[in-house]
Motif scaffolding. Structure first.
Motif, PDB file in Angstrom:
ATOM      1  N   THR A 230       3.272 -19.448  -8.562  1.00 62.54           N
ATOM      2  CA  THR A 230       2.510 -20.271  -9.490  1.00 62.54           C
ATOM      3  C   THR A 230       1.722 -21.336  -8.729  1.00 62.54           C
ATOM      4  O   THR A 230       2.100 -21.756  -7.642  1.00 62.54           O
ATOM      5  CB  THR A 230       3.433 -20.972 -10.509  1.00 62.54           C
ATOM      6  N   ALA A 231       0.628 -21.772  -9.329  1.00 61.02           N
ATOM      7  CA  ALA A 231      -0.179 -22.869  -8.796  1.00 61.02           C
ATOM      8  C   ALA A 231      -0.460 -23.834  -9.939  1.00 61.02           C
ATOM      9  O   ALA A 231      -0.521 -23.433 -11.095  1.00 61.02           O
ATOM     10  CB  ALA A 231      -1.491 -22.321  -8.224  1.00 61.02           C
ATOM     11  N   ALA A 232      -0.642 -25.118  -9.625  1.00 63.36           N
ATOM     12  CA  ALA A 232      -0.902 -26.121 -10.653  1.00 63.36           C
ATOM     13  C   ALA A 232      -2.084 -26.992 -10.247  1.00 63.36           C
ATOM     14  O   ALA A 232      -2.288 -27.263  -9.067  1.00 63.36           O
ATOM     15  CB  ALA A 232       0.334 -26.986 -10.863  1.00 63.36           C
TER      16      ALA A 232
ATOM     17  N   GLN B 163      -3.529 -23.920  -4.886  1.00 66.59           N
ATOM     18  CA  GLN B 163      -2.958 -22.672  -4.372  1.00 66.59           C
ATOM     19  C   GLN B 163      -1.445 -22.814  -4.319  1.00 66.59           C
ATOM     20  O   GLN B 163      -0.921 -23.874  -3.991  1.00 66.59           O
ATOM     21  CB  GLN B 163      -3.520 -22.428  -2.974  1.00 66.59           C
ATOM     22  N   SER B 164      -0.755 -21.744  -4.637  1.00 63.07           N
ATOM     23  CA  SER B 164       0.705 -21.750  -4.548  1.00 63.07           C
ATOM     24  C   SER B 164       1.113 -21.532  -3.098  1.00 63.07           C
ATOM     25  O   SER B 164       0.294 -21.174  -2.255  1.00 63.07           O
ATOM     26  CB  SER B 164       1.288 -20.624  -5.394  1.00 63.07           C
TER      27      SER B 164
ATOM     28  N   THR C 251      -7.763 -18.185 -12.835  1.00 64.01           N
ATOM     29  CA  THR C 251      -6.580 -17.996 -11.996  1.00 64.01           C
ATOM     30  C   THR C 251      -6.654 -16.616 -11.369  1.00 64.01           C
ATOM     31  O   THR C 251      -7.230 -15.687 -11.941  1.00 64.01           O
ATOM     32  CB  THR C 251      -5.279 -18.115 -12.817  1.00 64.01           C
ATOM     33  N   ARG C 252      -6.107 -16.498 -10.181  1.00 60.90           N
ATOM     34  CA  ARG C 252      -6.056 -15.201  -9.495  1.00 60.90           C
ATOM     35  C   ARG C 252      -4.706 -15.038  -8.822  1.00 60.90           C
ATOM     36  O   ARG C 252      -4.142 -15.989  -8.303  1.00 60.90           O
ATOM     37  CB  ARG C 252      -7.137 -15.103  -8.415  1.00 60.90           C
ATOM     38  N   GLU C 253      -4.219 -13.837  -8.838  1.00 57.56           N
ATOM     39  CA  GLU C 253      -3.010 -13.457  -8.103  1.00 57.56           C
ATOM     40  C   GLU C 253      -3.468 -12.596  -6.936  1.00 57.56           C
ATOM     41  O   GLU C 253      -4.200 -11.629  -7.135  1.00 57.56           O
ATOM     42  CB  GLU C 253      -2.058 -12.677  -9.008  1.00 57.56           C
TER      43      GLU C 253
ATOM     44  N   ILE D 196      -5.939 -21.240  -8.304  1.00 53.49           N
ATOM     45  CA  ILE D 196      -6.779 -21.706  -9.400  1.00 53.49           C
ATOM     46  C   ILE D 196      -8.134 -22.000  -8.777  1.00 53.49           C
ATOM     47  O   ILE D 196      -8.221 -22.694  -7.757  1.00 53.49           O
ATOM     48  CB  ILE D 196      -6.195 -22.950 -10.082  1.00 53.49           C
ATOM     49  N   GLU D 197      -9.182 -21.445  -9.373  1.00 49.47           N
ATOM     50  CA  GLU D 197     -10.527 -21.613  -8.833  1.00 49.47           C
ATOM     51  C   GLU D 197     -11.425 -22.300  -9.853  1.00 49.47           C
ATOM     52  O   GLU D 197     -11.263 -22.128 -11.056  1.00 49.47           O
ATOM     53  CB  GLU D 197     -11.122 -20.253  -8.471  1.00 49.47           C
TER      54      GLU D 197
END
Length: 95
Positions: A51-53, A36-37, A69-71, A21-22
């Motif tokens: 996943t990230a929270a 970051q996950s 969000t980025r993968e 998540i940025e």
């Protein structure tokens, strides 16, 4: 988030993926990672995800879309990365 659904002609030797998540910092005009996950070291099939929270803080001065969000994934066919993928998935504002 996402992942790799299938590979042709065969699955890679190894791969990893993670989600981020940025937050957009308007001062310097750049995206900063705020969450970051963990890194996942699995290859498809089957479909894999990470996943990230993050709990955002509302700022009335933030741009309309201040979070995204980025993968991020790396695919290996040998000892070096054959491909790195990064996709913008979602942009949103903290409400």
């Amino acid at each position: 988030m996402g992942g790799i659904k299938s590979c042709t002609p065969h699955a890679p030797f190894s791969c990893n993926s993670e989600s981020e998540i940025e937050w957009y910092n308007p001062g310097p005009g750049r995206w900063l990672t705020v969450a970051q996950s963990g890194r996942q070291y699995k290859c498809p099939p089957p479909y894999r995800t990470t996943t990230a929270a993050y709990t955002c803080e509302y700022r009335s001065t933030d741009p309309l879309y201040s979070y995204r969000t980025r993968e991020i994934g790396s695919i290996y066919y040998g000892e070096t990365a054959s491909a790195d993928v990064s996709g913008k998935i979602l942009e949103a504002r903290c409400l």
